[in-house]
Design an enzyme around this catalytic site. Structure first.
Site, PDB file in Angstrom:
ATOM      1  N   LYS A  99      -7.680   1.825  10.111  1.00 48.25           N
ATOM      2  CA  LYS A  99      -7.590   2.905  11.100  1.00 48.25           C
ATOM      3  C   LYS A  99      -8.738   3.910  10.909  1.00 48.25           C
ATOM      4  O   LYS A  99      -9.400   4.292  11.868  1.00 48.25           O
ATOM      5  CB  LYS A  99      -6.232   3.613  10.995  1.00 48.25           C
ATOM      6  CG  LYS A  99      -5.062   2.685  11.309  1.00 48.25           C
ATOM      7  CD  LYS A  99      -3.741   3.397  11.282  1.00 48.25           C
ATOM      8  CE  LYS A  99      -3.340   3.876   9.901  1.00 48.25           C
ATOM      9  NZ  LYS A  99      -3.188   2.793   8.918  1.00 48.25           N
ATOM     10  N   THR A 100      -8.968   4.322   9.660  1.00 47.79           N
ATOM     11  CA  THR A 100     -10.061   5.265   9.389  1.00 47.79           C
ATOM     12  C   THR A 100     -11.397   4.630   9.765  1.00 47.79           C
ATOM     13  O   THR A 100     -12.254   5.265  10.391  1.00 47.79           O
ATOM     14  CB  THR A 100     -10.071   5.639   7.887  1.00 47.79           C
ATOM     15  OG1 THR A 100      -8.765   6.109   7.550  1.00 47.79           O
ATOM     16  CG2 THR A 100     -11.103   6.702   7.576  1.00 47.79           C
ATOM     17  N   ASP A 138      -5.891  12.066  10.682  1.00 45.42           N
ATOM     18  CA  ASP A 138      -5.159  11.025   9.953  1.00 45.42           C
ATOM     19  C   ASP A 138      -3.727  11.509   9.723  1.00 45.42           C
ATOM     20  O   ASP A 138      -3.493  12.709   9.635  1.00 45.42           O
ATOM     21  CB  ASP A 138      -5.868  10.788   8.605  1.00 45.42           C
ATOM     22  CG  ASP A 138      -5.529   9.435   8.022  1.00 45.42           C
ATOM     23  OD1 ASP A 138      -4.817   8.653   8.682  1.00 45.42           O
ATOM     24  OD2 ASP A 138      -5.983   9.150   6.894  1.00 45.42           O
ATOM     25  N   THR A 153       0.882   5.769  10.410  1.00 42.96           N
ATOM     26  CA  THR A 153       1.566   4.568   9.927  1.00 42.96           C
ATOM     27  C   THR A 153       2.944   4.502  10.570  1.00 42.96           C
ATOM     28  O   THR A 153       3.657   3.527  10.413  1.00 42.96           O
ATOM     29  CB  THR A 153       1.737   4.633   8.389  1.00 42.96           C
ATOM     30  OG1 THR A 153       2.265   5.925   8.047  1.00 42.96           O
ATOM     31  CG2 THR A 153       0.421   4.431   7.680  1.00 42.96           C
ATOM     32  N   ARG A 183      -7.882  -3.615   2.617  1.00 46.27           N
ATOM     33  CA  ARG A 183      -8.036  -2.735   1.444  1.00 46.27           C
ATOM     34  C   ARG A 183      -7.675  -3.487   0.165  1.00 46.27           C
ATOM     35  O   ARG A 183      -8.371  -3.381  -0.838  1.00 46.27           O
ATOM     36  CB  ARG A 183      -7.148  -1.494   1.583  1.00 46.27           C
ATOM     37  CG  ARG A 183      -7.032  -0.724   0.264  1.00 46.27           C
ATOM     38  CD  ARG A 183      -6.344   0.603   0.412  1.00 46.27           C
ATOM     39  NE  ARG A 183      -7.115   1.490   1.237  1.00 46.27           N
ATOM     40  CZ  ARG A 183      -6.609   2.285   2.168  1.00 46.27           C
ATOM     41  NH1 ARG A 183      -5.306   2.290   2.371  1.00 46.27           N
ATOM     42  NH2 ARG A 183      -7.385   3.069   2.871  1.00 46.27           N
TER      43      ARG A 183
HETATM   44  N1  LIG Z   1     -11.545  -5.157  10.102  1.00 44.98           N
HETATM   45  C1  LIG Z   1     -12.153  -4.862   8.960  1.00 44.98           C
HETATM   46  N2  LIG Z   1     -13.303  -5.481   8.620  1.00 44.98           N
HETATM   47  C2  LIG Z   1     -13.881  -5.217   7.438  1.00 44.98           C
HETATM   48  N3  LIG Z   1     -13.418  -4.323   6.534  1.00 44.98           N
HETATM   49  C3  LIG Z   1     -12.288  -3.666   6.835  1.00 44.98           C
HETATM   50  C4  LIG Z   1     -11.614  -3.893   8.055  1.00 44.98           C
HETATM   51  N4  LIG Z   1     -10.528  -3.108   8.099  1.00 44.98           N
HETATM   52  C5  LIG Z   1     -10.519  -2.404   6.960  1.00 44.98           C
HETATM   53  N5  LIG Z   1     -11.575  -2.743   6.197  1.00 44.98           N
HETATM   54  C6  LIG Z   1     -11.876  -2.185   4.871  1.00 44.98           C
HETATM   55  O1  LIG Z   1     -10.637  -1.898   4.222  1.00 44.98           O
HETATM   56  C7  LIG Z   1     -10.680  -0.629   3.591  1.00 44.98           C
HETATM   57  C8  LIG Z   1      -9.545   0.229   4.082  1.00 44.98           C
HETATM   58  O2  LIG Z   1      -9.727   0.529   5.451  1.00 44.98           O
HETATM   59  P1  LIG Z   1      -9.313   1.943   6.089  1.00 44.98           P
HETATM   60  O3  LIG Z   1      -9.494   3.050   5.105  1.00 44.98           O
HETATM   61  O4  LIG Z   1      -9.999   2.057   7.392  1.00 44.98           O
HETATM   62  O5  LIG Z   1      -7.768   1.711   6.323  1.00 44.98           O
HETATM   63  P2  LIG Z   1      -6.682   2.698   6.956  1.00 44.98           P
HETATM   64  O6  LIG Z   1      -5.861   1.878   7.905  1.00 44.98           O
HETATM   65  O7  LIG Z   1      -7.325   3.916   7.499  1.00 44.98           O
HETATM   66  O8  LIG Z   1      -5.805   3.080   5.710  1.00 44.98           O
HETATM   67  P3  LIG Z   1      -4.966   4.438   5.468  1.00 44.98           P
HETATM   68  O9  LIG Z   1      -3.875   4.420   6.497  1.00 44.98           O
HETATM   69  O10 LIG Z   1      -4.439   4.236   4.064  1.00 44.98           O
HETATM   70  O11 LIG Z   1      -5.903   5.587   5.587  1.00 44.98           O
HETATM   71  C9  LIG Z   1     -12.082  -0.073   3.857  1.00 44.98           C
HETATM   72  O12 LIG Z   1     -12.917  -0.354   2.753  1.00 44.98           O
HETATM   73  C10 LIG Z   1     -12.572  -0.858   5.038  1.00 44.98           C
HETATM   74  O13 LIG Z   1     -13.954  -1.035   4.974  1.00 44.98           O
END
Ligand SMILES: Nc1ncnc2c1ncn2[C@@H]1O[C@H](COP(=O)(O)OP(=O)(O)OP(=O)(O)O)[C@@H](O)[C@H]1O
Length: 345
Positions: free
Chosen positions: A72-73, A117, A166, A225
């Site tokens: 998401k981030t 977030d 989430t 992640r």
């Molecule tokens: N589709 C994707 N392709 C490549 N890398 C990804 C992808 N999705 C996530 N990642 C990698 O996974 C890690 C976590 O992603 P991210 O922080 O965006 O998740 P999030 O959903 O925002 O988590 P949170 O809810 O805990 O903040 C990062 O290092 C990101 O680069």
């Protein structure tokens, strides 16, 4: 950190602490085309963004929902990059008072992205201020205190809120309705995770053999992640105990050290499942009893171990308590109670 991730030290925890976020930043895809998987959301976003770019206007506010660690981030940063604008980052828990949000909003530049977030954790007064800002691009700033206090309306330049949650279900309807688009992120399949790993290995400057990538992907709980974190642990193992190569042997040996099994279960998951099968005859058993049996808080069992066990079809939740499925017995190498009965009947 998302509230359901109470054990960041677990190698398979789906949340991240600040140190890990710094390591992750280097692995983030920067553009939509680099973002692996999530074909549906990517497609939808591409349309929304290109249409807005074509009109020369800020797009509608966008909401991204899904479990932690799915991107998401990353997508929020990508949205700003695709729009050719900058992004301001804050989160629900970081905003203590409505005034904090008013300060962020009133400093936004035209067309900027505001990434919020954990938007479901915004305090009520801040939420109400956000409704007005999102709908009317206006914020009321209160100047002074007591009877002499005055609300001054400030007009904001057009901007786009990208909210992440989430728990989309926890968002009050008026807030949800102010988003023109909601993208639901799904867990990744092993082949998508393999692609994430190959890309990350390239960025880390290590050579990852295909068989090792497949092995790590299969144990990553559908979550990039976790995949990236396991990759870093395998790299450690290869460097310290191996010959530096990230091959299948290194992957298996490292994951054994970290007690991550072939399905991606760790020690806590297996303890819960083992207690359920062996001490409670497969259930049904109450959450508190099960938690006591493994020496954990019920909340930890419920939020950390259970969602994945249920998703994997290893555990079921019934009104009378938790039950083990035949797959749980199979995974733990135990005979199912039915099979036992047949033996002695
Ligand atoms: N589709 C994707 N392709 C490549 N890398 C990804 C992808 N999705 C996530 N990642 C990698 O996974 C890690 C976590 O992603 P991210 O922080 O965006 O998740 P999030 O959903 O925002 O988590 P949170 O809810 O805990 O903040 C990062 O290092 C990101 O680069």
């Amino acid at each position: 950190m998302p509230d359901e991730d109470v054990a960041p030290e677990r190698v398979v925890a789906s949340g991240a602490d600040d140190v890990e976020r710094a390591a992750e930043a280097a692995l983030r895809p920067r553009r939509l085309a680099e973002f692996v998987g999530q074909r549906v959301v990517r497609d939808q976003l591409e349309l929304v963004l290109h249409a807005a770019i074509g009109r020369g206007r800020a797009p509608d506010h966008l909401l991204l929902s899904g479990p932690p660690g799915l991107g998401k981030t990353t997508l929020a940063m990508i949205i700003a990059a695709e729009l050719g604008t900058s992004v301001r980052v804050t989160s629900g828990p970081a905003i203590q008072h409505a005034g904090d949000l008013a300060a962020v909003l009133s400093s936004l530049e035209e067309g900027e992205v505001l990434f919020l977030d954990e938007i479901h954790r915004l305090a009520r007064p801040a939420e109400e201020l956000l409704y007005v800002a999102m709908e009317d691009f206006r914020v009321d700033v209160v100047v002074g205190k007591g009877p002499g206090a005055n609300a001054i309306g400030l007009t904001l330049p057009p901007f786009t809120v990208v909210g992440a949650t989430t728990r989309a279900g926890l968002l009050p309807a008026p807030l949800r309705d102010r988003f023109g688009f909601t993208g639901h992120l799904e867990f990744y399949d092993p082949d998508e995770l393999r692609q994430v790993l190959v890309r990350s290995a390239g960025l880390l400057g290590v050579e990852l053999e295909v068989a090792a990538a497949v092995e790590i992907a299969g144990r990553s709980r559908g979550t990039p992640r976790i995949a990236n974190r396991l990759l870093r642990r395998v790299r450690d193992w290869a460097q310290v105990r191996g010959d530096g190569r990230l091959d299948l042997d290194a992957a298996r040996a490292a994951l054994e050290v970290y007690e991550v099994d072939v399905l991606g279960l760790d020690r806590l998951d297996r303890a819960v499942l083992g207690a359920l099968c062996e001490r409670f005859g497969g259930g049904p058993v109450g959450l508190t009893t099960l938690a006591v049996a493994v020496g954990e808080e019920p909340e930890t069992v419920e939020t950390v171990a259970e969602p994945f066990l249920v998703r994997e079809g290893l555990m079921g939740r019934t009104p009378r308590g938790r039950v083990a499925t035949p797959r749980a017995y199979e995974h733990l190498g135990l005979a199912t109670p039915d099979a036992g009965q047949t033996l002695f009947d």
